[in-house]
Design a protein around this motif. Structure first.
Motif, PDB file in Angstrom:
ATOM      1  N   GLU A  54       0.842  -1.203   0.000  1.00 24.19           N
ATOM      2  CA  GLU A  54       0.000   0.000   0.000  1.00 24.19           C
ATOM      3  C   GLU A  54       0.875   1.251   0.000  1.00 24.19           C
ATOM      4  N   LEU A  70     -12.320   6.868  -7.295  1.00 26.04           N
ATOM      5  CA  LEU A  70     -11.022   6.984  -6.609  1.00 26.04           C
ATOM      6  C   LEU A  70     -10.192   8.142  -7.154  1.00 26.04           C
ATOM      7  N   LYS A  77      -7.493  15.638  -3.266  1.00 27.95           N
ATOM      8  CA  LYS A  77      -6.389  15.750  -2.301  1.00 27.95           C
ATOM      9  C   LYS A  77      -5.112  16.262  -2.959  1.00 27.95           C
ATOM     10  N   HIS A 137      -0.778  10.388   3.622  1.00 28.77           N
ATOM     11  CA  HIS A 137      -1.936   9.716   3.032  1.00 28.77           C
ATOM     12  C   HIS A 137      -1.574   8.255   2.822  1.00 28.77           C
ATOM     13  N   GLU A 138      -2.487   7.393   3.175  1.00 27.80           N
ATOM     14  CA  GLU A 138      -2.266   5.960   2.992  1.00 27.80           C
ATOM     15  C   GLU A 138      -3.342   5.431   2.049  1.00 27.80           C
ATOM     16  N   LEU A 139      -2.910   4.837   0.966  1.00 26.20           N
ATOM     17  CA  LEU A 139      -3.870   4.357  -0.026  1.00 26.20           C
ATOM     18  C   LEU A 139      -4.153   2.872   0.156  1.00 26.20           C
ATOM     19  N   ASN A 140      -5.374   2.486  -0.136  1.00 25.38           N
ATOM     20  CA  ASN A 140      -5.665   1.055  -0.081  1.00 25.38           C
ATOM     21  C   ASN A 140      -5.127   0.380  -1.347  1.00 25.38           C
TER      22      ASN A 140
END
Lengths: 391, 92
Positions: free
Chosen positions: B19, B74, B81, B31-34
């Motif tokens: 991720e 998405l 952002k 920011h952490e993306l799936n």
């Protein structure tokens, strides 16, 4: 600073996986200041060349390093600094710099902005030129540093002031606070004065006796505001703040700190240490690959195996919760990575006393005959959180 | 599905356990993306959204229409952002 859920989760994962996601690289030990408390020798004993550093950066990127701190010495004395920064950005590192800023002008500030450097930490010892300049031993250095900070701010760059405290500037923290407020930048007070890297202990005489730190420990203005900007969102994207030191993370509950778990230090000569303050040589990048050192060095594994609950003295201490023991300094000053670090014991006794603990005595002092705890405090206020940092 | 997607070049990022973790230098936001958003991020190098939809359709064994819908949502979030930019054509 406050932790954030996003950062906390990431810290836990990187610690569990031993991912070296935060690495501090000193590019040089040369410097254009001669700070009286500096632990370096200011000489060039064969710094890594541009290509060697680029190679190291490539290895770090491949190993998963995200947070890259470039420091020294004075990094702007490297003619190839901007070449290295550009290369580091091409590898998508998050870049922070530590500098005295004397060599930063408007053009260099603009270039740092263009390279998306995230934060620049600058040491200021006092808002009074006479005090600051006496510590740096460079006349006019405060004025030049402040001019540079304004160049950086004009470019919208994030500046942070670090103020190491020693006998010469103990109470100057108040005017540094005021200066930081005037500039609109965060600051960190650092009560750590360390021995020189060659083991010379003479610098410790600059250290304030623990009792003299009481005004700071009692100063309610030193409660830092929460930096948490978390807006816990639903997947697919969660957001937090990278400004957390992360040291409060539960991932560190039974390990002394991040050193060797998800962070390390690299010297200008390619030596790898768990931390700049931990003189445990684990290998040299001129002879070995980073991953070989990080994952296979017996010294790194020894550091990684330390658990606070198994420390022979400190695990039995009744005031552990007030202690900020540094294993590296325990090694440097006491010769034992697992031993107590007496300076931390002194400060823990003070903090415990301030928090209302009756007759607080650390385990180290309790086992030493004729040694009393430091704390005898007549009036108590709420314990502020003074954040320790490195210079 | 029209448009091309590119990452914001100012950002720092690294993959952790498959991720993406992304940091903005301007405000220190993390920011952490799936997994799916991370896949979009990895391919956000000037490729077309249609190409990415086809890739996700194949990789996750979903219909192209479903992939397009997911991607559209998405990409809008990532764009808001300022993590990516969507262009009507690829420059250079």
């Amino acid at each position: 600073m406050a932790k954030t859920p996003v950062m906390d989760g990431l810290i836990s994962r990187t610690v569990e996986r031993h991912l070296p996601w935060s690495v501090h690289v000193d590019l040089t030990y040369r410097c254009n200041e001669r700070c009286i408390h500096c632990y370096l020798d200011h000489e060039d004993h064969g710094e890594m060349k541009t290509d060697e550093i680029k190679n190291v950066l490539e290895q770090l990127a491949q190993s998963g390093t995200l947070f890259l701190t470039l420091s020294g010495g004075e990094i702007f004395l490297r003619d190839d600094l901007f070449e290295l920064l550009e290369f580091a950005r091409s590898l998508h590192f998050d870049i922070s710099l530590k500098t005295n800023a004397l060599l930063i002008d408007a053009e260099r500030a603009r270039k740092l902005r263009a390279l998306s450097v995230r934060r620049i930490q600058i040491s200021i010892y006092s808002a009074e030129p006479a005090v600051h300049d006496a510590i740096t031993k460079v006349r006019g250095s405060l004025e030049r540093t402040l001019t540079a900070i304004r160049f950086l701010q004009a470019e919208g760059l994030q500046v942070k002031i670090a103020c190491p405290l020693m006998k010469q500037n103990l109470m100057a923290y108040r005017n540094v606070q005021a200066l930081a407020a005037e500039l609109g930048v965060p600051y960190v007070l650092d009560m750590t004065i360390t021995p020189k890297m060659d083991g010379d202990m003479s610098l410790l005489q600059l250290r304030n006796p623990a009792q003299d730190l009481l005004p700071i420990l009692q100063d309610p203005t030193l409660n830092p505001p929460s930096s948490s900007q978390d807006s816990a969102q639903e997947a697919p994207l969660t957001t937090g703040s990278a400004t957390s030191s992360g040291i409060e993370s539960q991932a560190y509950e039974d390990i002394p700190c991040s050193a060797g778990h998800n962070s390390c230090y690299i010297s200008p000569y390619g030596e790898v240490f768990p931390c700049v303050q931990m003189p445990v040589a684990t290998g040299n990048l001129r002879q070995q690959r980073f991953e070989e050192i990080w994952f296979k060095s017996p010294e790194m594994e020894r550091v990684r195996a330390v658990r606070e609950s198994q420390l022979p003295v400190c695990s039995k201490c009744s005031i552990r919760q007030y202690c900020e023991r540094c294993p590296g300094l325990a090694q440097m000053e006491g010769g034992d990575l697992l031993g107590a670090y007496e300076r931390a014991c002194d400060l823990a006794e003070l903090k415990a006393g301030l928090a209302g603990v009756q007759n607080p005595i650390s385990a180290l002092h309790a086992q030493k005959p004729n040694t009393k705890g430091l704390c005898s405090i007549p009036s108590l206020v709420a314990t502020p959180a003074v954040q320790a940092g490195s210079n | 599905m029209k448009g091309y997607i590119v990452r914001n070049p100012k950002l720092a990022w690294r993959e952790v356990d498959g991720e993406m973790v992304i940091i903005s230098p301007e405000d220190s936001q993390v920011h952490e993306l799936n997994e799916t958003a991370s896949l979009i991020w990895k391919h956000a190098d000037g490729r077309s959204l249609e190409e990415i939809a086809e890739r996700i359709s194949t990789e996750y064994e979903v219909s192209l229409e479903a992939a397009r819908a997911d991607i559209g949502e998405l990409v809008t979030t990532l764009e808001q952002k300022q993590l990516v930019f969507v262009a009507t054509e690829v420059k250079g």
